[in-house]
Scaffold this motif. Structure first.
Motif, PDB file in Angstrom:
ATOM      1  N   SER A  82       1.109   5.608   8.115  1.00  0.00           N
ATOM      2  CA  SER A  82       2.508   5.589   8.669  1.00  0.00           C
ATOM      3  C   SER A  82       3.474   5.762   7.528  1.00  0.00           C
ATOM      4  N   PHE A  83       4.820   5.970   7.902  1.00  0.00           N
ATOM      5  CA  PHE A  83       5.848   6.144   6.801  1.00  0.00           C
ATOM      6  C   PHE A  83       6.417   4.898   7.040  1.00  0.00           C
ATOM      7  N   ASN A  84       7.292   4.538   6.129  1.00  0.00           N
ATOM      8  CA  ASN A  84       8.444   3.513   6.248  1.00  0.00           C
ATOM      9  C   ASN A  84       9.534   4.013   6.964  1.00  0.00           C
ATOM     10  N   GLU A  85      10.360   2.907   7.309  1.00  0.00           N
ATOM     11  CA  GLU A  85      11.596   3.402   8.237  1.00  0.00           C
ATOM     12  C   GLU A  85      12.373   4.625   7.694  1.00  0.00           C
ATOM     13  N   MET A  86      12.472   4.587   6.499  1.00  0.00           N
ATOM     14  CA  MET A  86      13.354   5.688   6.031  1.00  0.00           C
ATOM     15  C   MET A  86      12.669   7.093   5.797  1.00  0.00           C
ATOM     16  N   GLY A  87      11.154   6.816   6.185  1.00  0.00           N
ATOM     17  CA  GLY A  87      10.461   8.205   5.899  1.00  0.00           C
ATOM     18  C   GLY A  87      10.358   8.595   4.459  1.00  0.00           C
ATOM     19  N   THR A  88      10.490   7.674   3.539  1.00  0.00           N
ATOM     20  CA  THR A  88      10.366   8.114   2.270  1.00  0.00           C
ATOM     21  C   THR A  88       9.089   7.656   1.640  1.00  0.00           C
ATOM     22  N   CYS A  89       8.438   6.791   2.251  1.00  0.00           N
ATOM     23  CA  CYS A  89       6.970   6.087   1.449  1.00  0.00           C
ATOM     24  C   CYS A  89       5.986   6.252   2.555  1.00  0.00           C
TER      25      CYS A  89
ATOM     26  N   GLY B 111       0.607  -1.281   0.024  1.00  0.00           N
ATOM     27  CA  GLY B 111       0.050  -0.133  -0.049  1.00  0.00           C
ATOM     28  C   GLY B 111       0.883   1.141  -0.024  1.00  0.00           C
ATOM     29  N   TRP B 112       2.138   1.222  -0.202  1.00  0.00           N
ATOM     30  CA  TRP B 112       3.137   2.188  -0.146  1.00  0.00           C
ATOM     31  C   TRP B 112       3.017   3.153  -1.337  1.00  0.00           C
ATOM     32  N   VAL B 113       3.368   4.630  -1.153  1.00  0.00           N
ATOM     33  CA  VAL B 113       3.567   5.516  -2.381  1.00  0.00           C
ATOM     34  C   VAL B 113       4.656   6.306  -1.801  1.00  0.00           C
ATOM     35  N   GLU B 114       5.414   6.700  -2.761  1.00  0.00           N
ATOM     36  CA  GLU B 114       6.557   7.722  -2.313  1.00  0.00           C
ATOM     37  C   GLU B 114       6.101   9.021  -1.657  1.00  0.00           C
ATOM     38  N   VAL B 115       6.371   9.439  -0.890  1.00  0.00           N
ATOM     39  CA  VAL B 115       6.133  10.710  -0.312  1.00  0.00           C
ATOM     40  C   VAL B 115       6.234  11.765  -1.301  1.00  0.00           C
ATOM     41  N   GLU B 116       7.527  11.673  -2.046  1.00  0.00           N
ATOM     42  CA  GLU B 116       7.755  12.640  -3.045  1.00  0.00           C
ATOM     43  C   GLU B 116       6.627  12.688  -4.148  1.00  0.00           C
ATOM     44  N   THR B 117       6.227  11.460  -4.498  1.00  0.00           N
ATOM     45  CA  THR B 117       5.380  11.266  -5.446  1.00  0.00           C
ATOM     46  C   THR B 117       3.995  11.779  -5.236  1.00  0.00           C
ATOM     47  N   LEU B 118       3.708  11.561  -4.120  1.00  0.00           N
ATOM     48  CA  LEU B 118       2.324  11.825  -3.633  1.00  0.00           C
ATOM     49  C   LEU B 118       2.250  13.541  -3.559  1.00  0.00           C
ATOM     50  N   LEU B 119       3.288  14.259  -2.915  1.00  0.00           N
ATOM     51  CA  LEU B 119       3.206  15.740  -2.745  1.00  0.00           C
ATOM     52  C   LEU B 119       3.145  16.377  -4.218  1.00  0.00           C
ATOM     53  N   ILE B 120       4.048  15.812  -4.966  1.00  0.00           N
ATOM     54  CA  ILE B 120       3.879  16.095  -6.437  1.00  0.00           C
ATOM     55  C   ILE B 120       2.524  16.262  -7.058  1.00  0.00           C
ATOM     56  N   ALA B 121       1.689  14.809  -6.804  1.00  0.00           N
ATOM     57  CA  ALA B 121       0.541  14.527  -7.509  1.00  0.00           C
ATOM     58  C   ALA B 121      -0.451  15.555  -6.833  1.00  0.00           C
ATOM     59  N   ALA B 122      -0.503  15.569  -5.441  1.00  0.00           N
ATOM     60  CA  ALA B 122      -1.165  16.310  -4.793  1.00  0.00           C
ATOM     61  C   ALA B 122      -1.504  17.956  -5.423  1.00  0.00           C
ATOM     62  N   LYS B 123       0.028  18.340  -5.276  1.00  0.00           N
ATOM     63  CA  LYS B 123       0.102  19.867  -5.805  1.00  0.00           C
ATOM     64  C   LYS B 123      -0.398  19.975  -7.346  1.00  0.00           C
ATOM     65  N   LYS B 124      -0.130  19.037  -8.092  1.00  0.00           N
ATOM     66  CA  LYS B 124      -0.701  18.882  -9.604  1.00  0.00           C
ATOM     67  C   LYS B 124      -2.151  18.940  -9.634  1.00  0.00           C
TER      68      LYS B 124
END
Ligand code: HQG
Length: 181
Positions: free
Chosen positions: A68-75, A32-45
């Motif tokens: 929740s975030f993954n351990e790295m906080g990237t997803c 069910g993971w999505v990259e944070v960066e991808t999510l923020l770009i998509a939301a902005k768009k």
């Protein structure tokens, strides 16, 4: 952040991470993971810009720890509540003796007759605390709490899963395992 904004972001995340990622061009990965960066770009768009710090604050302070975030906080992912097909990679777990489900009077007859069904979600949602079930039931009016003989179900081969935020998940609850609490 003001509470209204927090709720708005939480609802936006629930909608897109549980039900309609496609509406903003996202695809959920396994788990069910999505990259944070991808999510923020998509939301902005799609005219709903969220700042990274806002996202992190919403996840950290969410009343039900829905994300929740993954351990790295990237997803990021929703911990439960999906309607789209996603493998959350949860391990089957032995449940406590008794679990609770909150519902409303209109559903009662049908539930006592045919058991609990997952309806639009992936699983039937159960809780270990009676008060949580009462709150879930209250969303739809006068709450009714059902008590589920979880350990007996488990002995008969029903698989239980526990989401990261403590919700118990099961495919269905046949009527013989439940009673009004
Ligand atoms: C009912 C929220 C008739 C069931 C909450 C419920 C929870 C039946 C409704 C989480 C039935 C489904 C999940 C049957 C089940 N006949 N009615 N055979 N079997 N039902 O929303 O458990 O804010 O899909 O009793 O707090 O209410 O989204 O499930 O009333 O934790 O994070 O059908 O959603 O959390 O409704 O709620 P739902 P739920 P979030």
């Amino acid at each position: 952040m003001n509470p209204d904004r927090r709720v708005k972001i939480s609802k936006y995340l629930s909608y897109h991470l549980r039900h309609h990622p496609d509406r903003i061009g996202l695809t959920l990965r396994s788990g069910g993971w999505v990259e944070v960066e991808t999510l923020l770009i998509a939301a902005k768009k799609h005219q709903f810009p969220i700042r990274d710090w806002e996202l992190r604050e919403v996840v950290a302070t969410n009343d039900k720890q829905r994300f929740s975030f993954n351990e790295m906080g990237t997803c990021i992912r929703a911990n439960q509540g999906h309607s789209i097909k996603v493998d959350l990679q949860l391990e089957s777990t032995v449940p406590p003796d008794c679990l609770y489900h909150g519902t409303h009077p209109k559903a009662l007859e049908s539930i006592l007759h045919e058991g609990l069904r997952k309806m639009a979600r992936h699983h039937v949602h159960l809780s270990a605390e009676i008060e949580t079930a009462r709150q879930v039931g209250r969303r739809r009016g006068k709450p009714i709490v059902l008590e589920i003989d979880a350990i007996a179900m488990h002995r008969q081969g029903h698989q239980f899963f526990r989401s990261q935020n403590g919700v118990w998940l099961v495919d269905r609850v046949p009527p013989e395992f439940l009673r009004e609490s």
